[in-house]
Design a protein around this motif. Structure first.
Motif, PDB file in Angstrom:
ATOM      1  N   ARG A  52     -11.964  21.238   7.130  1.00 30.41           N
ATOM      2  CA  ARG A  52     -11.226  22.479   6.932  1.00 30.41           C
ATOM      3  C   ARG A  52     -10.353  22.415   5.677  1.00 30.41           C
ATOM      4  NH1 ARG A  52      -7.963  23.948  11.871  1.00 30.41           N
ATOM      5  NH2 ARG A  52      -9.267  22.272  12.733  1.00 30.41           N
ATOM      6  N   ASP A  53      -9.742  21.241   5.449  1.00 24.55           N
ATOM      7  CA  ASP A  53      -8.944  21.072   4.234  1.00 24.55           C
ATOM      8  C   ASP A  53      -9.819  21.245   2.996  1.00 24.55           C
ATOM      9  OD1 ASP A  53      -6.571  20.207   5.706  1.00 24.55           O
ATOM     10  OD2 ASP A  53      -7.734  18.385   6.108  1.00 24.55           O
ATOM     11  N   LEU A  54     -11.003  20.635   3.102  1.00 22.02           N
ATOM     12  CA  LEU A  54     -11.892  20.676   1.939  1.00 22.02           C
ATOM     13  C   LEU A  54     -12.312  22.110   1.620  1.00 22.02           C
ATOM     14  CD1 LEU A  54     -13.117  18.850  -0.146  1.00 22.02           C
ATOM     15  CD2 LEU A  54     -15.106  18.540   1.327  1.00 22.02           C
ATOM     16  N   ASN A  55     -12.511  22.898   2.670  1.00 20.74           N
ATOM     17  CA  ASN A  55     -12.845  24.315   2.436  1.00 20.74           C
ATOM     18  C   ASN A  55     -11.762  25.034   1.643  1.00 20.74           C
ATOM     19  OD1 ASN A  55     -15.306  24.348   3.580  1.00 20.74           O
ATOM     20  ND2 ASN A  55     -14.593  25.039   5.623  1.00 20.74           N
ATOM     21  N   ASN A  56     -10.505  24.585   1.835  1.00 18.72           N
ATOM     22  CA  ASN A  56      -9.394  25.178   1.070  1.00 18.72           C
ATOM     23  C   ASN A  56      -9.112  24.410  -0.211  1.00 18.72           C
ATOM     24  OD1 ASN A  56      -8.888  27.061   3.110  1.00 18.72           O
ATOM     25  ND2 ASN A  56      -7.703  25.539   4.264  1.00 18.72           N
ATOM     26  N   ASN A  57      -9.997  23.473  -0.547  1.00 19.76           N
ATOM     27  CA  ASN A  57      -9.770  22.595  -1.689  1.00 19.76           C
ATOM     28  C   ASN A  57      -8.405  21.908  -1.601  1.00 19.76           C
ATOM     29  OD1 ASN A  57     -10.487  21.410  -4.188  1.00 19.76           O
ATOM     30  ND2 ASN A  57      -9.140  22.872  -5.259  1.00 19.76           N
ATOM     31  N   SER A  58      -8.050  21.447  -0.395  1.00 23.67           N
ATOM     32  CA  SER A  58      -6.721  20.842  -0.246  1.00 23.67           C
ATOM     33  C   SER A  58      -6.771  19.609   0.651  1.00 23.67           C
ATOM     34  CB  SER A  58      -5.742  21.869   0.321  1.00 23.67           C
ATOM     35  OG  SER A  58      -6.080  22.129   1.673  1.00 23.67           O
ATOM     36  N   CYS A  59      -5.630  18.977   0.807  1.00 25.60           N
ATOM     37  CA  CYS A  59      -5.486  17.848   1.721  1.00 25.60           C
ATOM     38  C   CYS A  59      -4.093  17.952   2.325  1.00 25.60           C
ATOM     39  CB  CYS A  59      -5.666  16.527   0.965  1.00 25.60           C
ATOM     40  SG  CYS A  59      -4.542  16.316  -0.426  1.00 25.60           S
TER      41      CYS A  59
ATOM     42  N   ILE B  80      -2.537  10.482   3.473  1.00 21.71           N
ATOM     43  CA  ILE B  80      -3.221  11.725   3.101  1.00 21.71           C
ATOM     44  C   ILE B  80      -4.391  11.927   4.057  1.00 21.71           C
ATOM     45  CG2 ILE B  80      -4.458  12.990   1.294  1.00 21.71           C
ATOM     46  CD1 ILE B  80      -2.976  11.389  -0.795  1.00 21.71           C
ATOM     47  N   GLU B  81      -4.389  13.060   4.746  1.00 21.89           N
ATOM     48  CA  GLU B  81      -5.483  13.396   5.654  1.00 21.89           C
ATOM     49  C   GLU B  81      -6.368  14.431   4.974  1.00 21.89           C
ATOM     50  OE1 GLU B  81      -2.334  13.111   9.417  1.00 21.89           O
ATOM     51  OE2 GLU B  81      -3.489  14.954   9.108  1.00 21.89           O
ATOM     52  N   LEU B  82      -7.681  14.222   5.123  1.00 24.67           N
ATOM     53  CA  LEU B  82      -8.613  15.159   4.490  1.00 24.67           C
ATOM     54  C   LEU B  82      -9.809  15.389   5.404  1.00 24.67           C
ATOM     55  CD1 LEU B  82      -9.609  14.865   0.703  1.00 24.67           C
ATOM     56  CD2 LEU B  82     -10.727  16.330   2.373  1.00 24.67           C
TER      57      LEU B  82
ATOM     58  N   ILE C  48       0.875  -1.171   0.000  1.00 18.97           N
ATOM     59  CA  ILE C  48       0.000   0.000   0.000  1.00 18.97           C
ATOM     60  C   ILE C  48       0.909   1.217   0.000  1.00 18.97           C
ATOM     61  CG2 ILE C  48      -1.762   1.279   1.279  1.00 18.97           C
ATOM     62  CD1 ILE C  48      -2.437  -1.475   2.631  1.00 18.97           C
ATOM     63  N   GLN C  49       0.828   2.028  -1.052  1.00 22.58           N
ATOM     64  CA  GLN C  49       1.720   3.188  -1.157  1.00 22.58           C
ATOM     65  C   GLN C  49       1.126   4.422  -0.488  1.00 22.58           C
ATOM     66  OE1 GLN C  49       1.802   2.777  -5.467  1.00 22.58           O
ATOM     67  NE2 GLN C  49       4.020   2.420  -5.390  1.00 22.58           N
ATOM     68  N   VAL C  50      -0.203   4.501  -0.523  1.00 24.48           N
ATOM     69  CA  VAL C  50      -0.878   5.677   0.026  1.00 24.48           C
ATOM     70  C   VAL C  50      -2.116   5.230   0.794  1.00 24.48           C
ATOM     71  CG1 VAL C  50      -2.108   7.813  -0.550  1.00 24.48           C
ATOM     72  CG2 VAL C  50      -0.144   7.104  -1.936  1.00 24.48           C
ATOM     73  N   VAL C  51      -2.297   5.782   1.990  1.00 25.55           N
ATOM     74  CA  VAL C  51      -3.559   5.563   2.702  1.00 25.55           C
ATOM     75  C   VAL C  51      -4.242   6.923   2.872  1.00 25.55           C
ATOM     76  CG1 VAL C  51      -2.397   5.615   4.977  1.00 25.55           C
ATOM     77  CG2 VAL C  51      -4.700   4.668   4.774  1.00 25.55           C
ATOM     78  N   ILE C  52      -5.507   6.956   2.525  1.00 25.46           N
ATOM     79  CA  ILE C  52      -6.286   8.181   2.713  1.00 25.46           C
ATOM     80  C   ILE C  52      -7.113   8.039   3.987  1.00 25.46           C
ATOM     81  CG2 ILE C  52      -8.061   9.700   1.730  1.00 25.46           C
ATOM     82  CD1 ILE C  52      -7.302   8.534  -1.044  1.00 25.46           C
ATOM     83  N   VAL C  53      -6.965   8.999   4.879  1.00 26.67           N
ATOM     84  CA  VAL C  53      -7.723   8.968   6.135  1.00 26.67           C
ATOM     85  C   VAL C  53      -8.661  10.183   6.192  1.00 26.67           C
ATOM     86  CG1 VAL C  53      -7.591   8.966   8.654  1.00 26.67           C
ATOM     87  CG2 VAL C  53      -5.820   7.796   7.313  1.00 26.67           C
ATOM     88  N   PRO C  54      -9.966   9.940   6.086  1.00 27.17           N
ATOM     89  CA  PRO C  54     -10.921  11.050   6.225  1.00 27.17           C
ATOM     90  C   PRO C  54     -10.926  11.515   7.681  1.00 27.17           C
ATOM     91  CG  PRO C  54     -12.009   9.017   5.467  1.00 27.17           C
ATOM     92  CD  PRO C  54     -10.646   8.645   5.906  1.00 27.17           C
ATOM     93  N   ILE C  55     -10.895  12.816   7.896  1.00 28.44           N
ATOM     94  CA  ILE C  55     -10.931  13.331   9.269  1.00 28.44           C
ATOM     95  C   ILE C  55     -12.374  13.645   9.616  1.00 28.44           C
ATOM     96  CG2 ILE C  55      -9.985  15.002  10.896  1.00 28.44           C
ATOM     97  CD1 ILE C  55      -7.878  13.256   9.519  1.00 28.44           C
ATOM     98  N   ILE C  56     -13.015  12.606  10.167  1.00 27.04           N
ATOM     99  CA  ILE C  56     -14.421  12.755  10.542  1.00 27.04           C
ATOM    100  C   ILE C  56     -14.520  12.384  12.002  1.00 27.04           C
ATOM    101  CG2 ILE C  56     -16.746  11.859  10.193  1.00 27.04           C
ATOM    102  CD1 ILE C  56     -15.877  11.222   7.294  1.00 27.04           C
ATOM    103  N   PHE C  57     -15.010  13.283  12.814  1.00 25.00           N
ATOM    104  CA  PHE C  57     -15.075  13.007  14.246  1.00 25.00           C
ATOM    105  C   PHE C  57     -16.404  12.368  14.573  1.00 25.00           C
ATOM    106  CE2 PHE C  57     -12.251  16.501  13.393  1.00 25.00           C
ATOM    107  CZ  PHE C  57     -11.074  15.985  13.910  1.00 25.00           C
TER     108      PHE C  57
END
Ligand code: P5A
Ligand code: ZN
Length: 494
Positions: A357-364, A352-354, A288-297
């Protein structure tokens, strides 16, 4: 100790290593036969990615074959030097059911004596040469030294052995050089640094004229042999009568080489790069080269922006998959922190964390496993940035490991006229490092050094004379007897 509970690998390599194998899901060491282990799915994926690289390098100039596991006793015993080296390591099959076999059968410890009787049948004329074949098989060695997962096993599950036959010695020597070049490419892709030496005569492969070896440096300062390349010359050809008809009609013996790599290459990747958080895998071999972790509380599951975060993660995941990145999206109900530890342990090179707040900036946010550096990246350029970052991690891991190896080769100055090098000085230097010193070519001096210090003479550096040549250009003097000699590398070994 870190939160993950893993020791520093430099402090106690053995416990660090065993802990990592278990917690990262590489091997289950509980199999009830000594020296045999079970590959977990994640470990096997890593192993397969590594062996795919090896296979594709081999396939350029070799053909894959598959020989039987069992070798007749009389064949195994034919080459006298060879069997002298292996007789204490052979597992024997003596019975079929309750019937004793007429001819006992050996489980191959390596396949020279399985393959060369068949080479005799395959080779008729100079037009049949050269032959270059390889196989990836299991081999069995009744190791009596301390067994260790992947490093010293009794069933080598992933033995890549190549065997070649040539019309002349010059061509066989040419093949040795090609094999060295090929293994360099292989370890370069694993980001595993090495020193290449010509083994001293007393440590060559049984039946070979000489052996070249790759060694890497382990975290505890010992070296591990990760590949060997042997010039067999006419030794086996004479024993197995492997001849060809030359252009002038005369009958000649072939000239041979063989070279091999085992799952020690997987151990090297783990040991060289890992840290107190777990594995660190070079992107080229990371399952696994990349793991995406959604930041959802958990509190705000249905809070504002959560659906959008999930969707953004999914579309990033799809885009990376499309771009052939080995990516996963960890949308399990665990807390983000727990996910970080888990994937760090598994050695995933990039997280990659997303979050909202990141989404508001269109970023991760990218977090690198090699140095934990964090960067904010626009979602518009995330895919190319992932590729760039993975390349950079691969390069950085190799540079860091090479630097560590280079700074752990200590030059011992030659003995001054009449004055011996202090053994205590050597003992101290070799505790955590490879040392370079002068030895004469008298076997007794080499053996004396090995026995006194509990070390192995790796041998003279092969080709790259720039490495560890030692000071001065004057006459070099043996650390044991002060006669003239040449520079060799010496280390505590696995
Ligand atoms: C070369 C291939 C040979 O057997 N015959 C065919 C030659 N060489 S060797 O040096 O004996 O083995 C090749 C490499 O295999 C690794 N190795 C092992 N790995 C794990 N457990 C073992 N018990 C073990 N024995 C050897 C070493 O890296 C060695 O260089
Ligand atoms: Zn000497």
């Amino acid at each position: 100790m870190h939160q993950n509970g893993i020791l520093k690998k430099e402090d106690n390599f053995s416990s660090w290593y065993n802990e990592i194998l278990k917690r990262a899901g590489i091997l289950d060491v509980r199999y009830p036969v000594k020296g045999e282990y079970v590959w977990y799915p994640y470990g096997l994926k890593l192993r397969n990615l590594i062996y795919n690289i090896l296979r594709s390098l081999m396939d350029k100039e070799h053909e894959e074959v598959l020989f039987p596991l069992l070798i007749r006793r009389d064949e195994l015993l034919k080459e006298k030097e060879h069997i002298k080296g292996f007789e204490d390591e052979v597992f024997w099959v003596t019975h079929g059911g309750s019937t004793e076999l007429d001819i006992p059968l050996a489980l191959r410890p390596t396949s020279e004596t399985a393959i060369y009787p068949v080479f005799k049948l395959w080779i008729r004329s100079h037009r049949d040469l050269p032959i270059r074949v390889y196989q990836i098989v299991n081999t069995f060695r009744y190791e009596t030294k301390h067994t260790r997962p992947l490093i010293r096993v009794r069933e080598i599950t992933s033995f890549k052995e190549a065997h070649t036959a040539h019309a002349s010695r010059a061509e066989a020597e040419e093949q040795i050089k090609k094999a060295v070049a090929l293994y360099k490419l292989f370890f370069d892709q694993l980001a595993v640094p090495y020193v290449i030496t010509k083994r001293p005569s007393w440590d060559k492969f049984p039946g070979a004229e000489y052996s070249i070896a790759f060694d890497t440096l382990m975290p505890d300062g010992r070296t591990m042999q990760i590949a060997t390349i042997h010039l067999l010359g006419e030794n086996f050809a004479r024993t197995f009568d492997i001849r060809y008809e030359a252009e002038d009609g005369s009958s000649k013996l072939v000239n041979q080489t063989c070279y091999g790599i085992s799952e020690r290459c997987v151990a090297a990747v783990i040991a060289v790069h890992g840290d107190e958080h777990g594995l660190i895998l070079p992107p080229k071999v990371a399952p696994i080269q990349v793991v995406i972790v959604p930041i959802i509380f958990s509190g705000d599951k249905n809070g504002s922006g959560m659906e959008e975060v999930k969707e953004a993660c999914i579309s990033l995941y799809e885009a990376l998959k499309e771009a052939d990145v080995r990516v996963i999206l960890d949308d399990s109900p665990e807390r983000p922190g727990a996910k970080y530890y888990y994937w760090e342990m598994k050695g995933v090179p990039l997280r990659i964390e997303l979050g909202p707040r990141d989404l508001n900036n269109n970023s991760c946010v990218f977090v690198r496993r090699d140095d934990f550096r964090k960067t904010q990246v626009s979602l518009n350029t995330a895919v190319p940035e992932v590729k760039k970052t993975l390349d950079d991690i691969q390069r950085h891991l190799y540079a860091r490991a090479k630097e560590k190896l280079a700074s752990n080769i200590i030059n011992i100055e030659d003995s001054k006229m009449g004055k011996m090098v202090e053994m205590d000085e050597l003992r101290k230097a070799v505790r955590n490092s490879i040392i370079s010193l002068t030895l004469c070519d008298n076997e007794s001096c080499g053996k004396e050094l090995e026995d006194t210090l509990g070390v192995s003479v790796l041998g003279e550096v092969y080709e790259d004379k720039g490495v560890a040549e030692g000071e001065g250009s004057g006459k070099k003097r043996c650390v044991i007897c002060t006669r003239s000699g040449s520079r060799v590398l010496v280390a505590r070994t696995y």
